[in-house]
Design a protein around this motif. Structure first.
Motif, mmCIF file in Angstrom:
data_model
loop_
_atom_site.group_PDB
_atom_site.id
_atom_site.type_symbol
_atom_site.label_atom_id
_atom_site.label_comp_id
_atom_site.label_asym_id
_atom_site.label_seq_id
_atom_site.Cartn_x
_atom_site.Cartn_y
_atom_site.Cartn_z
ATOM 1 N N ARG A 5 3.151 6.655 -0.506
ATOM 2 C CA ARG A 5 2.108 5.643 -0.365
ATOM 3 C C ARG A 5 2.748 4.288 -0.194
ATOM 4 O O ARG A 5 3.837 4.019 -0.693
ATOM 5 C CB ARG A 5 1.210 5.610 -1.595
ATOM 6 C CG ARG A 5 0.237 6.771 -1.649
ATOM 7 C CD ARG A 5 -0.700 6.571 -2.809
ATOM 8 N NE ARG A 5 -1.821 7.479 -2.701
ATOM 9 C CZ ARG A 5 -2.875 7.408 -3.481
ATOM 10 N NH1 ARG A 5 -2.960 6.471 -4.392
ATOM 11 N NH2 ARG A 5 -3.858 8.258 -3.340
ATOM 12 N N LEU A 7 1.859 0.120 -0.509
ATOM 13 C CA LEU A 7 0.904 -0.902 -0.926
ATOM 14 C C LEU A 7 1.027 -2.105 -0.011
ATOM 15 O O LEU A 7 2.116 -2.610 0.216
ATOM 16 C CB LEU A 7 1.173 -1.333 -2.368
ATOM 17 C CG LEU A 7 0.892 -0.295 -3.443
ATOM 18 C CD1 LEU A 7 1.192 -0.903 -4.793
ATOM 19 C CD2 LEU A 7 -0.518 0.211 -3.364
ATOM 20 N N GLN A 20 4.877 -3.192 3.498
ATOM 21 C CA GLN A 20 4.495 -2.327 2.420
ATOM 22 C C GLN A 20 5.624 -2.075 1.442
ATOM 23 O O GLN A 20 6.775 -2.282 1.754
ATOM 24 C CB GLN A 20 3.978 -1.000 2.953
ATOM 25 C CG GLN A 20 4.959 -0.299 3.867
ATOM 26 C CD GLN A 20 4.694 -0.643 5.296
ATOM 27 O OE1 GLN A 20 4.492 -1.793 5.624
ATOM 28 N NE2 GLN A 20 4.705 0.331 6.134
ATOM 29 N N THR A 324 -3.460 0.667 0.536
ATOM 30 C CA THR A 324 -2.486 1.738 0.407
ATOM 31 C C THR A 324 -2.481 2.535 1.705
ATOM 32 O O THR A 324 -3.544 2.913 2.214
ATOM 33 C CB THR A 324 -2.842 2.679 -0.760
ATOM 34 O OG1 THR A 324 -2.933 1.915 -1.956
ATOM 35 C CG2 THR A 324 -1.800 3.758 -0.934
#
Length: 430
Positions: A5, A7, A20, A324
């Motif tokens: 994932r 963010l 990210q 996300t």
């Protein structure tokens, strides 16, 4: 397979300023509610009606992909379905090099709204400003396009041109032709304003931005003579959350920097200072404006709450949500809003923005070059100076132009830093 994932704390970008940080897949999921059978039957019925009755044949894969897009676009402006091309572009932007125009955009009333142009890119060089509305792309109206489709239409081969029709404020529409380019974003820039006073600009928060800011502070204060620093976050659209945390950590010794809250357990995160503060207690002024979004607001909000700097300028953009990136099969992904972030004092700035401590509107300084001076040294028969140094009118060399000549907000920031130093010396003398 456990998916990685990412963010995000930036809005969807053209050319494309999203970045990210890695996070782990959550093992705990909220209990699923029963499926709404009536709505599922309606979906199936609509699907079959379109397949059988639409004026032209549409394959099933296209219909299903459009349905997925619709689900994401109906949530909020920052959630999106990423095609393989979109996903690759997002990953490339993390490294600070990507193709496009260099402009961060969102959607407002069916049009594209410029969040911020990125420094030293075609968009910035063409004079596009935060708040401009893009109403046409190559004569194609934007109204009715999805955000993803509008962004895709502005992409293209480096060297090719795209024509944008924009509206600024209450003015008339105007056109700008831009040449697409490979965007290489330099995240951190520095300059000496005056002896002892420095300027540090962060254009975008990339993976290495925290290290670059720390190195810049150490370089600027190598001899310990730094009297004040201006941190410029104007028109910074955001980027990597961890980079924003590291920048704040370069100015504070301790305390909470930012925290996030969401439905999933791993959406609740807290970031604290590490006491590795290279700036010491150097007076700090932070410049923000309506183009300061997301990660920029994390930095400004934390420094404001912790009392580390004076925030100056105009209200920031107000994006306080975290996205996300969830990889899917076939090299696709979802960019999903999963949390809100909060400043150390518990403020959510979502749709509110950071309000500066001192409001200073944008302006430009002009020098009155027509002023006629007359001094003692110009008078015939004046008494000579014992040192032999005299300064008749016009004898001073004209100073080279600097950042301060065209930037009123920066000039005010420098004046404030000087005032803070005077006040500090006065207190020390008492």
């Amino acid at each position: 397979m456990i998916a990685a994932r990412r963010l995000l704390v930036a809005g969807f970008a053209l050319a494309f300023g999203l970045s990210q940080v890695q996070a782990q897949e959550s093992a705990s999921q909220p209990a699923a509610a029963p499926l709404p059978l009536n709505e599922l039957r309606t979906f199936a019925e609509v699907f079959e009606r379109i397949r059988g009755s639409y004026v032209e044949p549409v394959d099933d894969a296209t219909l299903l992909e459009n349905a997925i897009r619709g689900m994401l676009e109906g949530l909020d402006p920052h959630s999106a379905y990423l095609t393989p091309e979109d996903y690759t572009g997002l990953q490339d932007s993390t490294e600070g090099q990507f193709g496009g125009l260099g402009i961060e955009v969102g959607q407002e009333d069916g049009f594209l709204k410029v969040v911020s142009p990125i420094d030293d890119t075609p968009a910035a060089e063409a004079g596009i400003e935060a708040g401009d509305l893009i109403i046409k792309i190559d004569d194609q109206p934007v109204k009715g396009m999805s955000l993803m489709d509008a962004v895709d239409s502005m992409r293209g081969e480096p060297g090719s041109e795209v024509r944008l029709t924009l509206v600024r404020g209450e003015g008339r529409p105007f056109e700008v032709t831009l040449t697409r380019a490979i965007i290489k974003v330099k995240s951190v820039k520095t300059e000496e304003l005056e002896p002892g006073y420095a300027y540090l600009r962060v254009t975008q928060f990339q993976i290495n931005t925290g290290d670059e800011v720390r190195a810049a502070i150490n370089r600027l204060n190598a001899n310990g003579q730094l009297k004040g620093l201006v941190l410029d976050l104007r028109n910074n659209p955001g980027g990597v959350l961890q980079a924003a945390v590291e920048v704040v950590d370069s100015f504070v010794d301790s305390g909470l920097i930012v925290y996030t809250k969401g439905r999933l357990s791993n959406a609740e995160m807290r970031f604290n200072a590490t006491s590795a503060n290279p700036s010491g207690s150097v007076p700090l002024v932070v410049l923000i404006n309506g183009g300061s979004a997301s990660a920029s607001e994390i930095v400004a909000g934390a420094l404001q709450d912790l009392g580390r700097g004076v925030i100056m300028g105009t209200d920031s953009f107000g994006k306080g949500s975290v996205q996300t990136v969830l990889p899917l099969n076939n090299d696709r992904a979802l960019k999903l809003t999963t949390a809100l972030y909060y400043t150390p004092s518990g403020r959510s700035i979502q749709a509110q923005g950071i309000v500066p401590d001192i409001r200073v509107e944008r302006g430009h300084l002009t020098v009155d070059e027509g002023e006629v001076g007359f001094r003692e040294a110009d008078l015939a028969g004046h008494i000579n100076n014992a040192s032999g140094n005299e300064r008749p009118t016009g004898s001073e060399p004209k100073p080279e132009r600097s950042l301060l000549d065209d930037d009123y907000q920066l000039t005010q920031a420098l004046s404030l830093l000087k005032g803070l130093n005077i006040a500090t010396r006065a207190r020390s003398a008492d």
